[in-house]
Design an enzyme around this catalytic site. Sequence first.
Site, PDB file in Angstrom:
ATOM      1  CG  ASP A 138      49.187  47.763  34.930  1.00 58.63           C
ATOM      2  OD1 ASP A 138      49.169  47.919  36.157  1.00 58.63           O
ATOM      3  OD2 ASP A 138      48.183  47.917  34.210  1.00 58.63           O
TER       4      ASP A 138
ATOM      5  CB  SER B 146      47.437  49.965  38.181  1.00 60.06           C
ATOM      6  OG  SER B 146      47.793  50.960  37.253  1.00 60.06           O
TER       7      SER B 146
END
Length: 383
Positions: free
Chosen positions: A241, A62
Amino acid sequence: MVYLPATKHLNGVRLLALDGGGVRGVASLIVLQEIMKRVQVKKGLKEECRPADYFEMGAGTSTGGIIGIMLFRLRMTTSEAIEQYDIISKEVFSPKIYGWNLTRMMPNMMASWINNSKTLVQSSRFDDKSLKDAIDKVVAKYGLDENDRKLKGEAPLLHPKAGRMFVCTTAQNRAETVLLRSYKNNTVHVPSKVNNIMREHSDKVTISLATRATSAAPTYFPEVKFPEQVAKKEDQLTFWDGGLLNNNPIDQLWYSRYELVEPHEPSPSVSCVISLGTGYTKPDESPSDAWFKLVGVASSVMGFATNTNAKGKDFSRHMSVLNNRSEHSQTRYVRLNPSLGKSEIGLADYTKMEELKQLATAYIKGKDNQEWIDKAVAAVCGE
Protein backbone atom coordinates in the site's frame (compact mmCIF):
# COMPACT_ATOMS: atom_id res chain seq x y z
CA MET A 1 3.43 21.48 -22.43
CA VAL A 2 2.88 17.76 -22.97
CA TYR A 3 -0.73 17.62 -21.80
CA LEU A 4 -3.57 20.10 -21.57
CA PRO A 5 -7.06 19.40 -20.23
CA ALA A 6 -10.15 20.79 -21.93
CA THR A 7 -9.81 24.09 -20.03
CA LYS A 8 -6.75 26.23 -19.41
CA HIS A 9 -5.94 28.41 -16.42
CA LEU A 10 -4.27 31.78 -16.90
CA ASN A 11 -2.31 31.47 -13.65
CA GLY A 12 -0.91 28.02 -14.36
CA VAL A 13 -1.57 24.32 -13.77
CA ARG A 14 -4.03 22.93 -11.24
CA LEU A 15 -3.11 19.96 -9.04
CA LEU A 16 -5.43 17.57 -7.18
CA ALA A 17 -4.27 15.29 -4.33
CA LEU A 18 -6.46 12.45 -3.02
CA ASP A 19 -5.68 10.85 0.36
CA GLY A 20 -5.90 7.20 1.28
CA GLY A 21 -8.45 6.00 3.82
CA GLY A 22 -10.35 2.90 2.75
CA VAL A 23 -14.11 3.26 2.32
CA ARG A 24 -13.81 6.78 3.76
CA GLY A 25 -12.69 7.86 0.30
CA VAL A 26 -16.34 8.53 -0.50
CA ALA A 27 -16.10 11.59 1.77
CA SER A 28 -13.47 13.16 -0.49
CA LEU A 29 -15.64 12.37 -3.53
CA ILE A 30 -18.64 14.14 -1.97
CA VAL A 31 -16.50 17.24 -1.35
CA LEU A 32 -15.05 17.15 -4.87
CA GLN A 33 -18.55 16.74 -6.30
CA GLU A 34 -19.56 19.97 -4.54
CA ILE A 35 -16.53 21.78 -5.98
CA MET A 36 -17.32 20.59 -9.51
CA LYS A 37 -21.01 21.55 -9.12
CA ARG A 38 -20.00 25.09 -8.22
CA VAL A 39 -17.56 25.18 -11.13
CA GLN A 40 -20.43 24.13 -13.41
CA VAL A 41 -22.65 26.93 -12.07
CA LYS A 42 -19.89 29.52 -12.31
CA LYS A 43 -19.13 28.49 -15.90
CA GLY A 44 -22.83 28.34 -16.82
CA LEU A 45 -22.49 24.80 -18.20
CA LYS A 46 -25.35 22.35 -18.82
CA GLU A 47 -23.37 19.15 -18.24
CA GLU A 48 -21.51 18.05 -15.12
CA CYS A 49 -17.85 19.04 -15.17
CA ARG A 50 -15.21 16.31 -15.28
CA PRO A 51 -12.24 16.80 -12.93
CA ALA A 52 -9.85 15.64 -15.69
CA ASP A 53 -10.89 18.73 -17.67
CA TYR A 54 -10.06 21.12 -14.81
CA PHE A 55 -6.91 19.66 -13.26
CA GLU A 56 -3.68 19.23 -15.19
CA MET A 57 -2.49 16.51 -12.80
CA GLY A 58 -3.97 14.31 -10.11
CA ALA A 59 -2.38 11.99 -7.56
CA GLY A 60 -3.89 9.41 -5.24
CA THR A 61 -2.93 6.81 -2.68
CA SER A 62 -4.85 3.62 -1.89
CA THR A 63 -8.55 4.53 -2.07
CA GLY A 64 -7.45 7.93 -3.43
CA GLY A 65 -5.56 6.07 -6.13
CA ILE A 66 -8.69 4.15 -7.12
CA ILE A 67 -10.64 7.40 -7.23
CA GLY A 68 -7.87 9.06 -9.24
CA ILE A 69 -7.96 6.25 -11.80
CA MET A 70 -11.72 6.67 -12.20
CA LEU A 71 -11.56 10.45 -12.50
CA PHE A 72 -8.43 10.84 -14.65
CA ARG A 73 -7.62 7.55 -16.39
CA LEU A 74 -11.29 6.86 -17.21
CA ARG A 75 -12.31 10.55 -17.20
CA MET A 76 -15.45 9.90 -15.14
CA THR A 77 -17.58 12.57 -13.47
CA THR A 78 -17.72 12.67 -9.68
CA SER A 79 -21.34 11.46 -9.76
CA GLU A 80 -20.33 8.44 -11.82
CA ALA A 81 -17.38 7.78 -9.52
CA ILE A 82 -19.56 7.94 -6.38
CA GLU A 83 -22.05 5.48 -7.89
CA GLN A 84 -19.28 3.02 -8.79
CA TYR A 85 -17.45 3.58 -5.49
CA ASP A 86 -20.52 2.37 -3.60
CA ILE A 87 -20.56 -0.81 -5.68
CA ILE A 88 -16.79 -1.39 -5.41
CA SER A 89 -16.77 -0.93 -1.62
CA LYS A 90 -19.58 -3.41 -1.07
CA GLU A 91 -18.14 -6.01 -3.45
CA VAL A 92 -14.59 -5.74 -2.12
CA PHE A 93 -15.19 -5.49 1.64
CA SER A 94 -18.15 -7.84 2.09
CA PRO A 95 -16.85 -10.71 4.31
CA LYS A 96 -16.22 -13.80 2.19
CA ILE A 97 -14.92 -17.33 2.56
CA TYR A 98 -13.87 -19.08 -0.65
CA GLY A 99 -15.85 -16.50 -2.60
CA TRP A 100 -19.07 -17.01 -0.60
CA ASN A 101 -20.56 -13.80 0.80
CA LEU A 102 -20.98 -14.43 4.54
CA THR A 103 -23.42 -11.53 5.10
CA ARG A 104 -26.03 -13.47 3.14
CA MET A 105 -25.80 -16.35 5.59
CA MET A 106 -25.30 -14.74 9.01
CA PRO A 107 -25.38 -11.39 10.92
CA ASN A 108 -22.80 -8.75 9.88
CA MET A 109 -20.91 -8.83 13.19
CA MET A 110 -20.38 -12.59 13.06
CA ALA A 111 -19.49 -12.47 9.36
CA SER A 112 -16.86 -9.78 10.02
CA TRP A 113 -15.38 -11.73 12.94
CA ILE A 114 -14.99 -14.85 10.81
CA ASN A 115 -13.51 -12.82 7.96
CA ASN A 116 -11.00 -11.08 10.24
CA SER A 117 -9.91 -14.40 11.71
CA LYS A 118 -8.47 -15.32 8.31
CA THR A 119 -5.32 -13.42 9.26
CA LEU A 120 -4.49 -16.28 11.62
CA VAL A 121 -3.77 -18.53 8.64
CA GLN A 122 -3.06 -16.06 5.81
CA SER A 123 -1.57 -12.58 5.34
CA SER A 124 -4.75 -10.68 4.45
CA ARG A 125 -8.42 -10.48 5.37
CA PHE A 126 -9.56 -9.77 1.81
CA ASP A 127 -8.43 -11.45 -1.38
CA ASP A 128 -7.85 -9.30 -4.44
CA LYS A 129 -10.19 -11.23 -6.75
CA SER A 130 -13.17 -9.13 -5.65
CA LEU A 131 -11.16 -5.96 -6.33
CA LYS A 132 -10.11 -7.26 -9.75
CA ASP A 133 -13.69 -8.14 -10.64
CA ALA A 134 -14.99 -4.75 -9.48
CA ILE A 135 -12.39 -2.86 -11.51
CA ASP A 136 -13.14 -5.04 -14.56
CA LYS A 137 -16.78 -3.92 -14.41
CA VAL A 138 -15.90 -0.23 -14.11
CA VAL A 139 -13.46 -0.26 -17.03
CA ALA A 140 -15.86 -2.33 -19.18
CA LYS A 141 -18.45 0.41 -18.68
CA TYR A 142 -16.32 3.57 -18.68
CA GLY A 143 -13.27 2.64 -20.78
CA LEU A 144 -12.03 5.38 -23.08
CA ASP A 145 -12.17 3.23 -26.19
CA GLU A 146 -13.05 -0.22 -27.47
CA ASN A 147 -9.67 -1.64 -26.43
CA ASP A 148 -10.21 -0.45 -22.85
CA ARG A 149 -13.66 -1.96 -22.66
CA LYS A 150 -12.46 -5.23 -24.16
CA LEU A 151 -9.41 -5.63 -21.90
CA LYS A 152 -11.21 -4.31 -18.81
CA GLY A 153 -8.81 -4.14 -15.86
CA GLU A 154 -5.98 -5.50 -17.98
CA ALA A 155 -6.02 -2.35 -20.12
CA PRO A 156 -2.75 -0.38 -19.80
CA LEU A 157 -2.67 2.40 -17.23
CA LEU A 158 -0.88 4.46 -19.89
CA HIS A 159 -3.34 6.00 -22.35
CA PRO A 160 -2.97 9.02 -24.69
CA LYS A 161 -6.52 10.26 -23.94
CA ALA A 162 -6.28 9.88 -20.17
CA GLY A 163 -5.91 12.78 -17.79
CA ARG A 164 -2.47 12.97 -16.22
CA MET A 165 -2.44 11.16 -12.90
CA PHE A 166 -0.40 8.73 -10.86
CA VAL A 167 -0.97 6.44 -7.91
CA CYS A 168 1.53 5.96 -5.08
CA THR A 169 2.63 2.51 -4.04
CA THR A 170 5.49 1.20 -1.91
CA ALA A 171 8.20 -1.15 -3.17
CA GLN A 172 8.33 -3.16 0.06
CA ASN A 173 11.44 -5.12 -0.89
CA ARG A 174 13.25 -1.84 -1.66
CA ALA A 175 11.61 0.44 0.92
CA GLU A 176 10.94 3.07 -1.74
CA THR A 177 8.01 5.01 -3.15
CA VAL A 178 6.99 4.08 -6.69
CA LEU A 179 4.66 6.17 -8.84
CA LEU A 180 2.50 4.34 -11.38
CA ARG A 181 1.51 6.84 -14.09
CA SER A 182 -1.19 7.19 -16.74
CA TYR A 183 1.29 9.09 -18.92
CA LYS A 184 4.79 8.75 -20.29
CA ASN A 185 7.41 10.12 -17.94
CA ASN A 186 10.31 11.95 -19.59
CA THR A 187 12.18 12.60 -16.35
CA VAL A 188 15.77 11.36 -16.28
CA HIS A 189 16.16 9.24 -13.15
CA VAL A 190 19.37 8.21 -11.45
CA PRO A 191 20.15 4.51 -12.02
CA SER A 192 18.78 2.28 -9.26
CA LYS A 193 17.13 -1.11 -9.03
CA VAL A 194 13.64 0.37 -8.73
CA ASN A 195 14.14 3.04 -11.39
CA ASN A 196 15.66 0.57 -13.83
CA ILE A 197 12.79 -1.90 -13.38
CA MET A 198 10.15 0.78 -13.82
CA ARG A 199 11.92 2.33 -16.82
CA GLU A 200 11.91 -1.04 -18.56
CA HIS A 201 8.47 -2.28 -17.54
CA SER A 202 6.25 0.76 -16.80
CA ASP A 203 4.30 0.25 -20.02
CA LYS A 204 3.19 -3.15 -18.66
CA VAL A 205 1.37 -1.62 -15.69
CA THR A 206 -2.35 -2.24 -16.07
CA ILE A 207 -5.30 -0.48 -14.45
CA SER A 208 -5.91 -3.58 -12.33
CA LEU A 209 -2.30 -3.83 -11.19
CA ALA A 210 -2.11 -0.13 -10.31
CA THR A 211 -5.34 -0.38 -8.34
CA ARG A 212 -4.16 -3.42 -6.37
CA ALA A 213 -0.61 -2.09 -5.87
CA THR A 214 -1.70 1.22 -4.36
CA SER A 215 -4.27 -0.56 -2.14
CA ALA A 216 -2.21 -3.53 -0.89
CA ALA A 217 -2.38 -2.55 2.77
CA PRO A 218 -0.78 -5.22 5.00
CA THR A 219 -3.42 -7.46 6.66
CA TYR A 220 -6.09 -6.08 4.28
CA PHE A 221 -4.98 -7.14 0.77
CA PRO A 222 -2.21 -9.41 -0.55
CA GLU A 223 1.04 -7.90 -1.81
CA VAL A 224 1.49 -7.44 -5.56
CA LYS A 225 4.47 -8.72 -7.56
CA PHE A 226 5.72 -6.77 -10.60
CA PRO A 227 6.68 -7.76 -13.23
CA GLU A 228 4.95 -11.10 -12.80
CA GLN A 229 7.42 -13.07 -14.93
CA VAL A 230 11.13 -12.55 -14.20
CA ALA A 231 14.25 -14.68 -14.55
CA LYS A 232 15.72 -13.41 -11.27
CA LYS A 233 13.82 -12.67 -8.09
CA GLU A 234 15.87 -9.49 -7.54
CA ASP A 235 14.41 -8.11 -10.79
CA GLN A 236 10.91 -8.15 -9.29
CA LEU A 237 9.28 -5.55 -7.05
CA THR A 238 6.88 -6.37 -4.22
CA PHE A 239 4.25 -3.65 -3.89
CA TRP A 240 2.56 -2.72 -0.65
CA ASP A 241 0.00 0.00 0.00
CA GLY A 242 1.23 3.49 -0.94
CA GLY A 243 -0.17 4.78 2.35
CA LEU A 244 2.82 3.39 4.24
CA LEU A 245 4.93 6.27 2.91
CA ASN A 246 2.51 8.66 1.18
CA ASN A 247 -1.01 8.33 2.57
CA ASN A 248 -1.34 12.00 1.66
CA PRO A 249 0.37 12.23 -1.77
CA ILE A 250 0.73 16.02 -1.70
CA ASP A 251 4.55 16.07 -1.72
CA GLN A 252 4.83 13.56 -4.56
CA LEU A 253 2.29 15.60 -6.53
CA TRP A 254 4.16 18.85 -5.94
CA TYR A 255 7.48 17.38 -7.06
CA SER A 256 5.86 15.78 -10.11
CA ARG A 257 4.57 19.07 -11.53
CA TYR A 258 7.79 19.32 -13.55
CA GLU A 259 6.60 16.31 -15.55
CA LEU A 260 3.96 18.61 -17.08
CA VAL A 261 6.65 20.32 -19.14
CA GLU A 262 9.58 19.15 -21.20
CA PRO A 263 13.00 19.13 -19.47
CA HIS A 264 14.20 22.12 -21.53
CA GLU A 265 11.12 24.23 -20.71
CA PRO A 266 10.68 26.58 -17.73
CA SER A 267 9.06 25.13 -14.61
CA PRO A 268 5.26 25.36 -14.82
CA SER A 269 3.37 28.08 -13.00
CA VAL A 270 0.91 26.62 -10.48
CA SER A 271 -2.53 28.11 -10.06
CA CYS A 272 -3.70 25.90 -7.23
CA VAL A 273 -3.15 22.75 -5.21
CA ILE A 274 -6.36 21.17 -3.94
CA SER A 275 -5.89 18.43 -1.32
CA LEU A 276 -8.83 16.24 -0.29
CA GLY A 277 -8.86 14.12 2.86
CA THR A 278 -11.05 11.14 3.70
CA GLY A 279 -12.16 12.40 7.09
CA TYR A 280 -10.43 12.67 10.43
CA THR A 281 -11.07 12.11 14.12
CA LYS A 282 -9.17 13.88 16.88
CA PRO A 283 -6.86 11.55 18.82
CA ASP A 284 -7.86 11.53 22.48
CA GLU A 285 -5.94 8.58 23.86
CA SER A 286 -2.24 8.35 24.64
CA PRO A 287 -0.36 5.06 24.10
CA SER A 288 -0.01 4.62 27.85
CA ASP A 289 -3.80 4.73 28.24
CA ALA A 290 -4.36 1.81 25.90
CA TRP A 291 -5.53 -1.51 27.34
CA PHE A 292 -2.20 -3.04 26.40
CA LYS A 293 0.67 -0.57 26.18
CA LEU A 294 2.61 -2.27 23.36
CA VAL A 295 -0.54 -2.45 21.24
CA GLY A 296 -1.22 1.20 21.98
CA VAL A 297 2.29 2.28 20.99
CA ALA A 298 2.19 0.23 17.78
CA SER A 299 -1.18 1.69 16.90
CA SER A 300 0.06 5.23 17.52
CA VAL A 301 3.18 4.67 15.41
CA MET A 302 1.05 3.43 12.51
CA GLY A 303 -1.27 6.38 13.01
CA PHE A 304 1.63 8.81 12.73
CA ALA A 305 2.98 7.02 9.63
CA THR A 306 -0.34 7.35 7.83
CA ASN A 307 -1.35 10.75 9.24
CA THR A 308 -2.59 12.80 6.29
CA ASN A 309 -3.39 15.99 8.22
CA ALA A 310 0.18 16.30 9.54
CA LYS A 311 1.57 16.25 6.02
CA GLY A 312 -1.14 18.69 4.96
CA LYS A 313 -0.08 21.15 7.66
CA ASP A 314 3.57 20.75 6.68
CA PHE A 315 2.69 21.58 3.08
CA SER A 316 0.62 24.56 4.21
CA ARG A 317 3.67 26.01 6.00
CA HIS A 318 5.78 25.34 2.91
CA MET A 319 3.27 27.08 0.64
CA SER A 320 2.98 30.10 2.95
CA VAL A 321 6.72 30.63 2.45
CA LEU A 322 6.49 30.14 -1.32
CA ASN A 323 3.63 32.64 -1.56
CA ASN A 324 6.13 35.35 -0.61
CA ARG A 325 8.09 34.62 -3.79
CA SER A 326 6.98 36.18 -7.06
CA GLU A 327 6.75 32.89 -8.97
CA HIS A 328 4.22 31.49 -6.49
CA SER A 329 2.46 34.65 -5.34
CA GLN A 330 -0.71 33.55 -7.18
CA THR A 331 -0.57 29.88 -6.14
CA ARG A 332 -3.44 28.84 -3.89
CA TYR A 333 -3.43 25.82 -1.58
CA VAL A 334 -6.73 24.49 -0.21
CA ARG A 335 -6.96 21.49 2.11
CA LEU A 336 -10.46 20.06 2.68
CA ASN A 337 -10.93 17.18 5.11
CA PRO A 338 -14.34 16.42 6.69
CA SER A 339 -14.55 15.86 10.42
CA LEU A 340 -15.94 12.46 11.38
CA GLY A 341 -16.62 13.62 14.93
CA LYS A 342 -16.66 10.61 17.23
CA SER A 343 -17.83 8.19 14.54
CA GLU A 344 -15.92 4.94 14.59
CA ILE A 345 -15.59 4.08 10.90
CA GLY A 346 -13.00 1.50 9.94
CA LEU A 347 -11.17 1.41 6.63
CA ALA A 348 -13.23 -1.58 5.49
CA ASP A 349 -16.60 -0.67 7.05
CA TYR A 350 -18.64 -0.43 3.87
CA THR A 351 -21.86 -0.50 5.92
CA LYS A 352 -21.11 3.09 7.01
CA MET A 353 -21.11 4.56 3.47
CA GLU A 354 -24.32 6.53 3.94
CA GLU A 355 -23.11 7.87 7.29
CA LEU A 356 -19.88 8.99 5.60
CA LYS A 357 -21.84 10.81 2.91
CA GLN A 358 -23.96 12.55 5.55
CA LEU A 359 -20.88 13.64 7.51
CA ALA A 360 -19.23 14.99 4.34
CA THR A 361 -22.42 16.84 3.38
CA ALA A 362 -22.66 18.38 6.85
CA TYR A 363 -19.01 19.45 6.55
CA ILE A 364 -19.74 21.17 3.22
CA LYS A 365 -22.58 23.16 4.81
CA GLY A 366 -20.36 24.54 7.58
CA LYS A 367 -19.91 28.32 7.30
CA ASP A 368 -16.11 28.29 7.47
CA ASN A 369 -15.90 25.34 5.09
CA GLN A 370 -18.15 27.10 2.58
CA GLU A 371 -15.56 29.84 2.37
CA TRP A 372 -12.73 27.38 1.68
CA ILE A 373 -14.76 25.51 -0.93
CA ASP A 374 -15.46 28.82 -2.67
CA LYS A 375 -11.72 29.56 -2.61
CA ALA A 376 -11.05 26.18 -4.25
CA VAL A 377 -13.68 26.87 -6.94
CA ALA A 378 -12.26 30.32 -7.64
CA ALA A 379 -8.75 28.91 -7.92
CA VAL A 380 -9.90 26.15 -10.29
CA CYS A 381 -11.88 28.60 -12.46
CA GLY A 382 -9.14 31.20 -12.71
CA GLU A 383 -10.11 33.99 -10.33
